[in-house]
Design a protein around this motif. Structure first.
Motif, PDB file in Angstrom:
ATOM      1  N   ASN A 106       6.346   2.850  16.537  1.00 21.57           N
ATOM      2  CA  ASN A 106       6.276   3.084  15.552  1.00 21.57           C
ATOM      3  C   ASN A 106       7.722   2.793  14.196  1.00 21.57           C
ATOM      4  OD1 ASN A 106       4.912   4.705  13.442  1.00 21.57           O
ATOM      5  ND2 ASN A 106       5.834   6.579  13.998  1.00 21.57           N
ATOM      6  N   LEU A 107       8.528   2.242  15.683  1.00 21.35           N
ATOM      7  CA  LEU A 107      10.070   2.186  15.106  1.00 21.35           C
ATOM      8  C   LEU A 107       9.933   0.788  13.549  1.00 21.35           C
ATOM      9  CD1 LEU A 107      12.083   2.220  18.285  1.00 21.35           C
ATOM     10  CD2 LEU A 107      11.921   3.510  16.606  1.00 21.35           C
ATOM     11  N   VAL A 108       8.899   0.315  13.861  1.00 19.87           N
ATOM     12  CA  VAL A 108       8.665  -1.272  12.899  1.00 19.87           C
ATOM     13  C   VAL A 108       8.162  -0.413  12.241  1.00 19.87           C
ATOM     14  CG1 VAL A 108       8.558  -3.773  12.920  1.00 19.87           C
ATOM     15  CG2 VAL A 108      10.109  -3.342  14.383  1.00 19.87           C
ATOM     16  N   PHE A 109       6.942  -0.019  12.091  1.00 21.02           N
ATOM     17  CA  PHE A 109       5.992  -0.073  11.850  1.00 21.02           C
ATOM     18  C   PHE A 109       6.506   1.123  10.346  1.00 21.02           C
ATOM     19  CE2 PHE A 109       2.300   3.036  10.223  1.00 21.02           C
ATOM     20  CZ  PHE A 109       1.385   1.332   9.361  1.00 21.02           C
ATOM     21  N   GLY A 110       7.406   2.432  11.444  1.00 19.14           N
ATOM     22  CA  GLY A 110       7.813   3.868  10.619  1.00 19.14           C
ATOM     23  C   GLY A 110       8.428   3.414   9.752  1.00 19.14           C
ATOM     24  N   THR A 111       9.276   2.390   9.548  1.00 21.06           N
ATOM     25  CA  THR A 111      10.291   1.691   8.740  1.00 21.06           C
ATOM     26  C   THR A 111       9.662   1.206   8.022  1.00 21.06           C
ATOM     27  OG1 THR A 111      12.401   1.677  10.753  1.00 21.06           O
ATOM     28  CG2 THR A 111      12.135   0.199   8.587  1.00 21.06           C
ATOM     29  N   MET A 112       9.269   0.316   7.789  1.00 23.10           N
ATOM     30  CA  MET A 112       7.978  -0.629   6.806  1.00 23.10           C
ATOM     31  C   MET A 112       7.543   0.385   6.142  1.00 23.10           C
ATOM     32  SD  MET A 112       5.552  -3.103   9.198  1.00 23.10           S
ATOM     33  CE  MET A 112       4.807  -3.479   7.892  1.00 23.10           C
ATOM     34  N   LYS A 113       7.106   1.983   6.813  1.00 23.45           N
ATOM     35  CA  LYS A 113       6.091   3.372   5.737  1.00 23.45           C
ATOM     36  C   LYS A 113       7.221   3.540   4.902  1.00 23.45           C
ATOM     37  CE  LYS A 113       3.989   6.474   7.772  1.00 23.45           C
ATOM     38  NZ  LYS A 113       3.103   7.199   8.095  1.00 23.45           N
ATOM     39  N   THR A 114       9.114   3.356   5.700  1.00 22.49           N
ATOM     40  CA  THR A 114       9.031   4.314   4.921  1.00 22.49           C
ATOM     41  C   THR A 114      10.249   3.255   3.527  1.00 22.49           C
ATOM     42  OG1 THR A 114      10.890   4.947   6.519  1.00 22.49           O
ATOM     43  CG2 THR A 114      12.588   5.149   4.703  1.00 22.49           C
ATOM     44  N   MET A 115       9.607   2.058   4.183  1.00 18.34           N
ATOM     45  CA  MET A 115      10.449   0.598   2.920  1.00 18.34           C
ATOM     46  C   MET A 115       9.541   0.785   1.361  1.00 18.34           C
ATOM     47  SD  MET A 115      11.030  -2.446   5.133  1.00 18.34           S
ATOM     48  CE  MET A 115      12.381  -2.631   5.546  1.00 18.34           C
ATOM     49  N   CYS A 116       8.421   1.276   2.135  1.00 19.20           N
ATOM     50  CA  CYS A 116       7.028   1.392   0.766  1.00 19.20           C
ATOM     51  C   CYS A 116       7.059   3.079   0.304  1.00 19.20           C
ATOM     52  CB  CYS A 116       5.920   1.473   1.654  1.00 19.20           C
ATOM     53  SG  CYS A 116       5.180   0.235   1.773  1.00 19.20           S
ATOM     54  N   GLN A 117       7.792   4.209   0.849  1.00 21.06           N
ATOM     55  CA  GLN A 117       7.695   5.107   0.635  1.00 21.06           C
ATOM     56  C   GLN A 117       9.004   5.523  -0.367  1.00 21.06           C
ATOM     57  OE1 GLN A 117       7.442   7.969   3.360  1.00 21.06           O
ATOM     58  NE2 GLN A 117       4.946   7.795   3.730  1.00 21.06           N
ATOM     59  N   GLU A 118       9.637   5.059  -0.234  1.00 24.15           N
ATOM     60  CA  GLU A 118      11.229   4.898  -0.916  1.00 24.15           C
ATOM     61  C   GLU A 118      11.731   3.974  -1.613  1.00 24.15           C
ATOM     62  OE1 GLU A 118      12.852   7.401  -0.491  1.00 24.15           O
ATOM     63  OE2 GLU A 118      11.924   8.181   0.824  1.00 24.15           O
ATOM     64  N   SER A 119      11.308   3.072  -1.436  1.00 15.60           N
ATOM     65  CA  SER A 119      10.958   2.089  -2.579  1.00 15.60           C
ATOM     66  C   SER A 119      10.668   1.752  -4.176  1.00 15.60           C
ATOM     67  CB  SER A 119      11.080   0.518  -2.402  1.00 15.60           C
ATOM     68  OG  SER A 119      10.488  -0.149  -3.351  1.00 15.60           O
ATOM     69  N   ILE A 120      11.309   1.618  -5.211  1.00 14.55           N
ATOM     70  CA  ILE A 120      10.323   2.276  -6.764  1.00 14.55           C
ATOM     71  C   ILE A 120       8.945   1.399  -7.023  1.00 14.55           C
ATOM     72  CG2 ILE A 120      12.457   3.910  -7.631  1.00 14.55           C
ATOM     73  CD1 ILE A 120      13.550   0.982  -9.384  1.00 14.55           C
ATOM     74  N   PHE A 121       9.235  -0.054  -6.689  1.00 16.63           N
ATOM     75  CA  PHE A 121       8.132  -1.239  -6.654  1.00 16.63           C
ATOM     76  C   PHE A 121       7.021  -0.598  -5.232  1.00 16.63           C
ATOM     77  CE2 PHE A 121      12.820  -2.873  -7.882  1.00 16.63           C
ATOM     78  CZ  PHE A 121      12.548  -3.091  -9.108  1.00 16.63           C
ATOM     79  N   LEU A 122       7.478  -0.764  -4.445  1.00 16.46           N
ATOM     80  CA  LEU A 122       6.708  -1.092  -3.030  1.00 16.46           C
ATOM     81  C   LEU A 122       5.569   0.407  -3.038  1.00 16.46           C
ATOM     82  CD1 LEU A 122       8.529  -2.282  -0.275  1.00 16.46           C
ATOM     83  CD2 LEU A 122       7.485  -3.716  -1.784  1.00 16.46           C
ATOM     84  N   ARG A 123       5.753   1.419  -3.780  1.00 16.72           N
ATOM     85  CA  ARG A 123       5.658   2.766  -3.785  1.00 16.72           C
ATOM     86  C   ARG A 123       3.763   2.669  -4.947  1.00 16.72           C
ATOM     87  NH1 ARG A 123       9.282   6.388  -6.304  1.00 16.72           N
ATOM     88  NH2 ARG A 123      10.329   6.210  -4.847  1.00 16.72           N
ATOM     89  N   ASP A 124       4.130   1.668  -6.065  1.00 15.03           N
ATOM     90  CA  ASP A 124       2.731   1.801  -6.488  1.00 15.03           C
ATOM     91  C   ASP A 124       2.125   0.449  -6.049  1.00 15.03           C
ATOM     92  OD1 ASP A 124       3.591   3.479  -8.156  1.00 15.03           O
ATOM     93  OD2 ASP A 124       4.916   1.676  -9.446  1.00 15.03           O
ATOM     94  N   MET A 125       2.650  -0.393  -5.122  1.00 17.58           N
ATOM     95  CA  MET A 125       1.335  -1.321  -4.842  1.00 17.58           C
ATOM     96  C   MET A 125       1.085  -0.493  -3.713  1.00 17.58           C
ATOM     97  SD  MET A 125       4.680  -4.320  -5.383  1.00 17.58           S
ATOM     98  CE  MET A 125       3.565  -5.810  -4.604  1.00 17.58           C
ATOM     99  N   VAL A 126       1.749  -0.234  -2.863  1.00 19.48           N
ATOM    100  CA  VAL A 126       0.427   0.107  -0.962  1.00 19.48           C
ATOM    101  C   VAL A 126       0.189   1.534  -1.071  1.00 19.48           C
ATOM    102  CG1 VAL A 126       1.487  -1.427   0.262  1.00 19.48           C
ATOM    103  CG2 VAL A 126       2.516   0.629  -0.328  1.00 19.48           C
ATOM    104  N   GLU A 127      -1.088   2.201  -0.411  1.00 11.93           N
ATOM    105  CA  GLU A 127      -1.083   3.733  -0.081  1.00 11.93           C
ATOM    106  C   GLU A 127      -0.711   3.251   1.565  1.00 11.93           C
ATOM    107  OE1 GLU A 127      -4.375   5.622  -1.678  1.00 11.93           O
ATOM    108  OE2 GLU A 127      -5.433   3.896  -1.540  1.00 11.93           O
ATOM    109  N   THR A 128       0.149   4.524   1.757  1.00 14.05           N
ATOM    110  CA  THR A 128       0.698   4.667   3.420  1.00 14.05           C
ATOM    111  C   THR A 128       0.018   6.024   4.301  1.00 14.05           C
ATOM    112  OG1 THR A 128       2.375   6.238   3.120  1.00 14.05           O
ATOM    113  CG2 THR A 128       2.747   4.147   2.907  1.00 14.05           C
TER     114      THR A 128
END
Length: 486
Positions: A106-128
């Motif tokens: 979850n250290l790597v995967f959790g960081t990927m999730k945070t990137m998706c949730q906090e990035s104004i670009f990525l949050r519209d491209m994925v569901e976490t």
């Protein structure tokens, strides 16, 4: 005449760097939510990792990247994972993120999730989700795996990120790694990315992969599809030297991790753990070695030779199978310094030792030197001892009981620490001496493998020899040829 132009390798590194710096943000920590700006050393890794062949395909299908803790290894792996999921252009990307446990994965995967949730670009491209990142309106997902669960996804991963592989240290964990790697190899341009800090067991999966990288780096092995990048201290680096700390911790050089953090860690951790975690240096045992490497190296003389006319003492440590067999033999010089050499046999493919070869070597020592004693543990060497006795070899029965080994180990430590020993730097003997750890008993400490699987027979043979060569002279003459029972 102008020199020939140097052709730089083709790489997709610029595309990867642009994706990460435009779309990714930092996860938990001091830079939470801030844009991900790559340092030059990180960009260099990416440019190298994403080199392509003439046909445009990925050059490296498998990679090992080793970094000390605190240098953004997790964040870099997560950013690469996001590129492989969303920026690589792969049809139906499938990114597996695995570690020895769910918490570590979850250290790597959790960081990927945070990137998706906090990035104004990525949050519209994925569901976490808890264990998955799903690409919107298209096939593609990233998911986390715990190798300890003993199962691996049967899908064809386009990318497999294995975190802290030095912890994948048993056959079940290695099997999960094999399955996930094999799944990834089925994809046209799949990437297996292994990231880790150093471990203590070179016989492990991570250790073998590390040694594979060293062979490639030294030009001793062709391994075109394997990328190896290891930032860490060398065996002969002084682990207390702060210049070495800065050299192998690029986060310090780039001013986003203060050296004071390392000073605190150095004070609070055993030296071997500090070396592994913060210098990314492989240690030979999980526990602290029984003798400091600096003390052992201070006794080294590569040109060391023994003299034919001096009394020579021999120590033998032998096992029936699996372990190595070691013979260490030494002499005292005029300054009471003990000069010693060694011969170590490793098991053959059948894991059995050739007794006759070992016996023949001891006979050859009798011919070359003035051998006074050959000390051995009767547990595995009694038959050979009788054979050698018949050939005129003075044998000393040295059972490895606490009462014998505890003072003998202490004696060996004192001799080495006070540079009253000299050796020729034989790498196998050095490895086995440094692989031994202290095991405390109710009577004191003695040498042990600890929790490591590494061989220490050379250290034991040395201890036996040093004990006998420094023993007081007997009050009465011993028989010229005999088995002496201690």
């Amino acid at each position: 005449m102008l020199g020939q132009m140097i052709k730089l390798p083709e790489t997709k590194g610029a595309r990867v760097v642009k994706f990460i710096e435009k779309f990714c943000v930092h996860g938990e920590g001091d830079f939470f939510g801030e844009p991900f700006k790559l340092d030059q050393w990180q960009q260099a890794i990416i440019y190298d990792l994403y080199e392509v062949k003439d046909n445009g395909e990925r050059k490296y299908r498998e990679a090992l990247i080793g970094l000390p803790k605190g240098n953004g290894k997790t964040a870099l792996a997560a950013a690469i994972g996001m590129y492989e999921l969303l920026g690589s252009g792969v049809t139906s990307p499938l990114v597996a993120v695995a570690a020895a446990s769910y918490e570590q994965a979850n250290l790597v995967f959790g960081t990927m999730k945070t990137m998706c949730q906090e990035s104004i670009f990525l949050r519209d491209m994925v569901e976490t989700f808890e264990n998955e990142i799903q690409v919107k309106n298209a096939p593609g997902r990233a998911f986390r795996v715990a190798a300890k669960a003993g199962t691996a996804d049967g899908g064809r991963n386009s990318c497999f990120i294995a975190d802290e592989i030095h912890e994948w240290n048993n056959i079940n964990l290695e099997r999960v790694h094999y399955v996930l790697s094999n799944n990834t190899a089925k994809r046209k341009d799949g990437l297996v990315l292994n990231i880790t800090t150093a471990g203590h067991d070179l016989d492990s999966m991570a250790g073998r992969m590390y040694q594979r990288g060293l062979l490639k780096e030294a030009g001793k092995q062709e391994d075109e599809e394997f990328y190896f990048k290891w930032i860490g201290a060398k065996d002969d680096d002084e682990p207390k030297n702060e210049n070495i700390w800065e050299k192998v911790n690029p986060a310090i050089t780039n001013d986003w991790w203060p050296i004071e953090n390392l000073r605190r860690r150095h004070k609070s951790l055993p030296l071997n753990e500090f070396q592994r975690y913060h210098l990314n240096q492989w240690t030979r045992t999980e526990e602290e070695s029984w003798i400091e490497i600096e003390k052992w190296l201070a006794c080294q003389d590569e040109k060391l030779e023994l003299e034919t006319g001096l009394d020579t003492f021999v120590g033998v440590d032998m096992a029936l199978r699996h372990d190595s067999v070691a013979i260490v033999y030494g002499q005292k010089d005029d300054n009471e310094v003990i000069n010693m050499l060694s011969k170590i046999w490793l098991p053959n493919d059948e894991n059995f030792m050739d007794y006759q070869e070992i016996e023949a070597f001891i006979i050859s020592l009798m011919k070359d030197y003035k051998v006074k004693e050959v000390a051995y543990d009767p547990a595995f060497f009694e038959r050979s001892a009788q054979v050698l006795l018949d050939r005129g070899v003075p044998m000393v029965n040295f059972p490895q009981t606490h009462s014998r080994m505890i003072p003998a180990c202490g004696n060996a430590y004192d001799l080495i620490a006070n540079t009253k020993v000299r050796h020729n730097g034989d790498p196998t003997l050095t490895d086995q001496v440094m692989s031994a750890a202290q095991r405390t008993t109710d009577m004191g400490w003695r040498l042990s493998k600890g929790r490591s699987k590494r061989k220490i027979d050379g250290a034991i043979a040395m201890v036996l020899m040093l004990d006998r060569i420094t023993a007081p002279e007997p009050l009465s003459d011993e028989p010229e040829v005999a088995i002496i029972n201690l």
